[in-house]
Scaffold this active site. Structure first.
Site, PDB file in Angstrom:
ATOM      1  N   ASP A 227       0.888  -1.163   0.109  1.00 20.75           N
ATOM      2  CA  ASP A 227      -0.206  -0.007   0.160  1.00 20.75           C
ATOM      3  C   ASP A 227       0.913   1.185   0.122  1.00 20.75           C
ATOM      4  OD1 ASP A 227      -2.147   1.680   0.238  1.00 20.75           O
ATOM      5  OD2 ASP A 227      -3.208   0.926   1.691  1.00 20.75           O
TER       6      ASP A 227
HETATM    7  C1  BGC Z   1      -5.053   3.377   0.020  1.00 23.39           C
HETATM    8  C2  BGC Z   1      -5.092   2.267  -1.159  1.00 23.39           C
HETATM    9  C3  BGC Z   1      -4.622   3.016  -2.307  1.00 23.39           C
HETATM   10  C4  BGC Z   1      -3.296   3.914  -2.147  1.00 23.39           C
HETATM   11  C5  BGC Z   1      -2.803   4.745  -3.545  1.00 23.39           C
HETATM   12  C6  BGC Z   1      -3.768   4.109   0.151  1.00 23.39           C
HETATM   13  O1  BGC Z   1      -3.549   5.123   0.940  1.00 23.39           O
HETATM   14  O2  BGC Z   1      -5.021   2.616   1.297  1.00 23.39           O
HETATM   15  O3  BGC Z   1      -6.061   1.760  -1.161  1.00 23.39           O
HETATM   16  O4  BGC Z   1      -4.833   2.259  -3.467  1.00 23.39           O
HETATM   17  O5  BGC Z   1      -3.386   4.767  -1.138  1.00 23.39           O
HETATM   18  O6  BGC Z   1      -3.940   5.653  -3.699  1.00 23.39           O
END
Ligand code: BGC
Length: 739
Positions: A227
């Site tokens: 993530d």
């Molecule tokens: C989120 C993800 C997301 C990623 C990119 C993170 O903060 O938890 O679900 O895909 O950011 O934006």
């Protein structure tokens, strides 16, 4: 190993382990490596050409905002999700996106989780089946999916450091199976690890999770991406099986990994393997692509509209108030009719290609004039003039359609809710409207369950539309006037009170730790086991027609194998076409461990014309009967209950079956009880002799009928040692050597 790996220098390999930019990976021209573009996700393509962020702040290219997972979870229709996935894949292709970051298949442990709108269900089979359909759809277009957030990311509070303290059985039975199903059925190109820790270890550096379970047990073939910002210790992450660290982590990432290689703490093959997996996946995606088709924006909008209707759950419809006649005298009340709440906040925020409002759509479908009154302010401030205006409109109309829900600020990625109530201004508006007109249809827009206290039982009709995407306004009108059926069934229980939720006392935990003390009793598993009343049960939803389920037949082709075939006849007993979800639950009343009363093990959405019947056939595999027995999936012989119905509380028919599978053998040790020895296939035969030999009080105790039940849980060494004539521990050790 991908052939390019051998053409890359160590520096180049290290540079491929993290992003080039916020959303892309690097290219290495001389080695023929092309970078890839990854972007959010999940309910539409959020491609930012200007400044990048992962909090939903900056604008992105226009894209269809499809219904959120909270909505699509209620469709119970994996094929429909596959169709949506294909559309998402086409839009990704048109915008040059290689990997779309979704779907999210985390379990809704508490209605308070701020990100529940991005997740499907409280049930792992439902979440996993829908997630798998979505992945198949996206990937059929040569675009990779990213199954997220792996794993045990069930709250937003402290999501970047909290440790989910979960026992393995609970992980295996509740929090992992949706990932497992999507991985084994659909092989997502990427799996995104979560920010949180699991039993103390960050998901990003959790070897058990990323390698032992995901790859070795489930046979995962893609790559693991972090993530955004989830990697804390780059060498530990690489060693654990994390391949791509996102976003661009700069030189520091490469320096840390290089230092670990030089210190001999990390093997270069781990780096090679990670690079190889990333390149292999990107190549496969590109190879699988045909020509890029132009996106038919209208067709995608129409699809979003159809899915939104399939997602909306009709919770009440007393006296058949819905569907409304086109010429009915209707007043539309509620700011959401004009300013729709149709998507969640945070990284999934889409810039929609267009936006339908329910007010316009209702006016277009109605043949009479439709007055509108906003009734409340979205910022929650009281406004008596708005209430007066709404009351006047309600008084003059035959039916009031009242749009209530959660404003944007109340639920989002990044924080959790603290209650499940609708804003006070909306609740008092409802009271004021009901005082002048009882014929009220409440239409709800919210990404996670809201309390229906004061609504259910007081208004004749309730339509839960969740966050239904950019076409939700038209979809609501379709359902209100009967052009479409409300096809949704609850993917999560609506409790009477927040305090009834099983995670209540353990949510969201202390800053660094959240204990999953309710174990496997999540959602209906808890409400059913504790026989608690709920507002609306899991699986529930009304349509505009009625269904009957009859002639249940359950067969077990070979009792020595845990496999059953369930057949039931579904009949549309009403006078219009419609759909129903046939749900099969399994219970294990004779289990040697505590188990939920019933667990969803198969389901099928059936669509039938008026008066039509269909025989529905569903298979139950071994897992449908199993629990996690310490070191593996365990099926015990004996009776099982098969229940078929339309919610966890509306069981239309049930049947008992008996499985004659071999009893699981639990290894004996020095602390094993007399009961353990009796159940052991080899140990049982040795027991009587051992007791006779021990002499002393042991034989007398065994002969005493009243002692029989107590002995079950008495360690054999204690029994043999009673009277002090022999050393019970030594005697058991001798026996163990023979076993
Ligand atoms: C989120 C993800 C997301 C990623 C990119 C993170 O903060 O938890 O679900 O895909 O950011 O934006």
């Amino acid at each position: 190993m991908h052939p390019a790996v051998s053409r890359l220098t160590l520096d180049e390999k290290l540079s491929l382990l993290t992003g080039d930019t916020f959303w892309s990976t690097r290219s290495v021209e001389h080695a023929g490596v092309d970078g890839a573009l990854l972007t959010d996700g999940p309910h539409g393509v959020r491609l930012q050409s200007g400044s990048a962020d992962h909090l939903g702040l900056n604008e992105s290219e226009p894209a269809t905002a499809f219904p959120t997972a909270a909505a699509t979870g209620s469709t119970w229709d994996p094929e429909l999700l596959e169709e949506m996935g294909r559309a998402l894949g086409r839009e990704s292709r048109a915008l040059g996106v290689d990997v779309l970051l979704g779907p999210g298949v985390n379990i809704k442990r508490s209605p308070l989780c701020g990100r529940n709108f991005e997740y499907f269900s409280e049930d792992p089979l439902l979440a996993g089946s829908l997630g798998a359909g979505w992945v198949r759809g996206i990937q059929s277009q040569g675009v990779g999916a990213s199954l997220k957030h792996f794993a045990a990311n069930n709250q937003e509070t402290e999501r970047m450091r909290v440790s989910a303290e979960v026992d393995e059985r609970t992980l295996r039975e509740i929090y992992l199976p949706a990932f497992e199903r999507a991985v084994t059925d659909a092989q997502p190109a990427t799996v995104m690890c979560s920010y949180n820790r699991i039993n103390g270890v960050y998901a990003s550096q959790n070897r058990w999770l990323l390698t032992d379970v995901l790859r070795d047990e489930w046979g995962y073939e893609g790559y693991v991406v972090s993530d955004w910002g989830a990697v804390v210790d780059p060498p530990a992450a690489v060693a654990a099986g994390l391949d791509l660290t996102m976003p661009a982590a700069g030189e520091r990432h490469a320096q840390d990994v290089r230092a670990a290689l030089e210190a001999g703490e990390l093997d270069e093959t781990a780096v090679d393997l990670a690079v190889s997996r990333i390149l292999t996946v990107h190549d496969r995606l590109r190879e699988g692509r045909g020509e890029t088709e132009a996106v038919d924006v209208d067709a995608h909008h129409a699809l979003a509209r159809r899915i939104a209707a399939e997602s909306s759950v009709l919770l009440a419809n007393d006296g058949g108030l819905l569907p409304l006649a086109a010429d009915a005298s209707i007043a539309v009340v509620g700011e959401f009719a004009r300013t729709p709440r149709y998507q969640g906040a945070g990284s999934s925020h889409i810039n929609p290609t267009r936006l339908d409002t329910a007010l316009d759509a209702v006016r277009a479908a109605a043949s009479a004039e439709v007055p509108f009154a906003a009734g409340f302010r979205l910022d929650g401030r009281e406004d008596a003039a708005l209430v007066d205006e709404a009351v006047a409109a309600a008084r003059a109309a035959a039916v009031v359609v009242l749009f209530l829900g959660l404003p944007d600020e109340e639920e989002s990625e990044g924080f959790d809710r603290t209650h499940i109530d609708l804003p006070a201004v909306q609740r008092s508006l409802l009271d004021a409207v009901l005082a002048v007109n009882e014929r009220v249809v409440v239409v709800l827009s919210n990404g996670s369950v809201v309390s229906l206290d004061g609504i259910a039982g007081r208004v004749p009709a309730i339509l839960e539309t969740w966050l239904g995407g950019q076409a939700s306004g038209s979809a609501v009108a379709d359902v209100l006037f009967g052009a479409a059926e409300p096809g949704g069934r609850l993917a999560e229980t609506i409790p009477l009170r927040l305090a009834d939720n099983p995670a209540h006392v353990n949510f969201p935990g202390t800053p660094k730790e959240v204990v999953y003390g309710e174990r496997v009793y999540v959602g209906y598993r808890w409400y059913d086991r504790t026989e608690r009343e709920v507002a609306f049960p899991f699986g529930f939803g009304l349509g505009y027609t009625t269904f009957a389920l009859s002639d249940l037949a359950v067969s077990v082709p070979d009792p020595a194998r845990a496999h059953a075939v369930v057949e039931i006849t579904a009949t549309n007993t009403g006078d219009r076409a419609g759909s129903e979800v046939v749900q099969v639950y399994v219970g294990d009343p004779e289990a040697s461990v505590d188990r939920p009363v019933r667990e969803l093990r198969a389901f099928r959405k059936v669509r039938l014309a008026a008066g039509e019947s269909a025989r529905v056939r569903l298979e139950l595999d071994e897992r449908a009967f199993a629990f996690w027995g310490g070191s593996g999936w365990t099926v015990e012989p004996g009776a099982f209950a098969i229940e078929v119905g339309t919610s966890s509380r509306d069981i239309a028919a049930s049947a008992g079956i008996a499985l004659d599978v071999p009893a699981p053998v639990f290894p004996l040790d020095v602390g094993s009880t007399v009961g353990d020895w009796r159940r052991h296939p080899v140990g049982a035969a040795m027991l009587d002799d051992a007791i006779a030999e021990a002499g002393g009080q042991a034989a007398a105790i065994v002969a005493d009928e009243e002692m029989a039940r107590m002995l079950e849980s008495m360690p054999l060494r204690t029994l043999l040692g009673f009277g002090g004539e022999i050393d019970g521990t030594a005697a058991v050790e001798d026996l163990l050597a023979k076993v």
